[in-house]
Design a protein around this motif. Structure first.
Motif, mmCIF file in Angstrom:
data_model
loop_
_atom_site.group_PDB
_atom_site.id
_atom_site.type_symbol
_atom_site.label_atom_id
_atom_site.label_comp_id
_atom_site.label_asym_id
_atom_site.label_seq_id
_atom_site.Cartn_x
_atom_site.Cartn_y
_atom_site.Cartn_z
ATOM 1 N N SER A 74 0.851 -1.196 0.000
ATOM 2 C CA SER A 74 0.000 0.000 0.000
ATOM 3 C C SER A 74 0.885 1.242 0.000
ATOM 4 O O SER A 74 2.070 1.169 0.322
ATOM 5 C CB SER A 74 -0.881 0.009 1.246
ATOM 6 N N HIS A 97 -5.934 8.100 1.169
ATOM 7 C CA HIS A 97 -5.006 7.014 1.481
ATOM 8 C C HIS A 97 -5.772 5.698 1.615
ATOM 9 O O HIS A 97 -5.353 4.668 1.095
ATOM 10 C CB HIS A 97 -4.274 7.303 2.802
ATOM 11 N N LYS A 98 -6.876 5.739 2.330
ATOM 12 C CA LYS A 98 -7.687 4.534 2.544
ATOM 13 C C LYS A 98 -8.166 3.963 1.208
ATOM 14 O O LYS A 98 -8.136 2.747 0.994
ATOM 15 C CB LYS A 98 -8.871 4.863 3.453
ATOM 16 N N ARG A 101 -5.196 2.396 -0.629
ATOM 17 C CA ARG A 101 -4.860 1.133 0.045
ATOM 18 C C ARG A 101 -5.837 0.048 -0.390
ATOM 19 O O ARG A 101 -5.441 -1.086 -0.670
ATOM 20 C CB ARG A 101 -4.894 1.305 1.561
ATOM 21 N N CYS A 104 -4.958 -1.234 -3.833
ATOM 22 C CA CYS A 104 -3.827 -2.173 -3.799
ATOM 23 C C CYS A 104 -4.278 -3.543 -3.304
ATOM 24 O O CYS A 104 -3.908 -4.573 -3.871
ATOM 25 C CB CYS A 104 -2.714 -1.622 -2.901
ATOM 26 N N GLN A 105 -5.071 -3.553 -2.253
ATOM 27 C CA GLN A 105 -5.556 -4.822 -1.707
ATOM 28 C C GLN A 105 -6.481 -5.519 -2.705
ATOM 29 O O GLN A 105 -6.425 -6.742 -2.868
ATOM 30 C CB GLN A 105 -6.279 -4.590 -0.383
ATOM 31 N N ASP A 117 0.360 -4.181 3.884
ATOM 32 C CA ASP A 117 -0.225 -2.903 4.266
ATOM 33 C C ASP A 117 0.856 -2.040 4.908
ATOM 34 O O ASP A 117 0.991 -1.960 6.120
ATOM 35 C CB ASP A 117 -1.400 -3.103 5.214
ATOM 36 N N TYR A 119 1.165 1.190 4.877
ATOM 37 C CA TYR A 119 0.598 2.333 5.600
ATOM 38 C C TYR A 119 0.310 1.958 7.055
ATOM 39 O O TYR A 119 0.752 2.645 7.982
ATOM 40 C CB TYR A 119 -0.683 2.803 4.908
ATOM 41 N N GLN A 120 -0.429 0.865 7.266
ATOM 42 C CA GLN A 120 -0.804 0.478 8.625
ATOM 43 C C GLN A 120 0.413 0.081 9.440
ATOM 44 O O GLN A 120 0.493 0.386 10.634
ATOM 45 C CB GLN A 120 -1.837 -0.652 8.608
#
Length: 173
Positions: A74, A97-98, A101, A104-105, A117, A119-120
């Protein structure tokens, strides 16, 4: 392969052949930068980002790289207070961003690749403490966390119910 790519509607697509498929590596780790997410340009959309990412992954698989050996990361974490700075790269938000992400997922699930992930992991690992003074780019510790998150995803077994983009909540056994 340190290459700088200008944000554009074909970001990534114009270089993957020479950077990935010409070498036929055993593993491919895909981590788009933040330009697509942050560029304040109506021509740069989440749908186009997802389409371009899908094209790159499809080409990697067609070149003989096993889908389970591809890891899509992400976008990295950035300090949300920096989202409105640095025109024309002032179009990012936590909500955006969410969405990126999720793209990508989604591509990872549909194409059968792994997903990291980033970002997370950066949020959980310290957020702003993992960024350079600019509040946007990862520092050395941030890069180390990105690498370890990718490596962890490499050894993770993909969840069967994510094939085809089926949400876990929609599965019954």
């Amino acid at each position: 392969f340190p290459v700088t790519i200008e944000a554009a509607d074909n970001n990534g697509r114009d270089t993957y052949t020479t950077r990935i498929t010409d070498y036929t590596p055993n593993y491919v780790y895909i981590l788009y930068g933040l330009n697509d997410l942050r560029l304040n340009d109506v021509a740069i959309t989440q749908a186009l980002f997802e389409s371009d990412l899908t094209e790159v992954v499809t080409a990697c698989i067609a070149a003989g790289i096993t889908a389970s050996n591809i890891v899509i990361g992400s976008p990295t974490y950035t300090n949300p207070t920096k989202d409105a700075e640095n025109s024309p790269f002032d179009g990012g938000t936590t909500a955006k961003h969410k969405l990126y992400r999720a793209s990508c997922q989604n591509v990872a699930a549909i194409k059968g690749t792994k997903y990291a992930d980033i970002y997370q992991a950066m949020v959980d690992g310290g957020g702003n403490t993992l960024l350079d003074a600019d509040g946007i780019h990862p520092d050395d510790d941030g890069h180390a966390l990105i690498a370890s998150t990718f490596l962890a995803a490499t050894t993770t077994t993909a969840k069967w119910y994510l094939a085809g983009g089926v949400a876990a909540a929609s599965c019954f056994a």
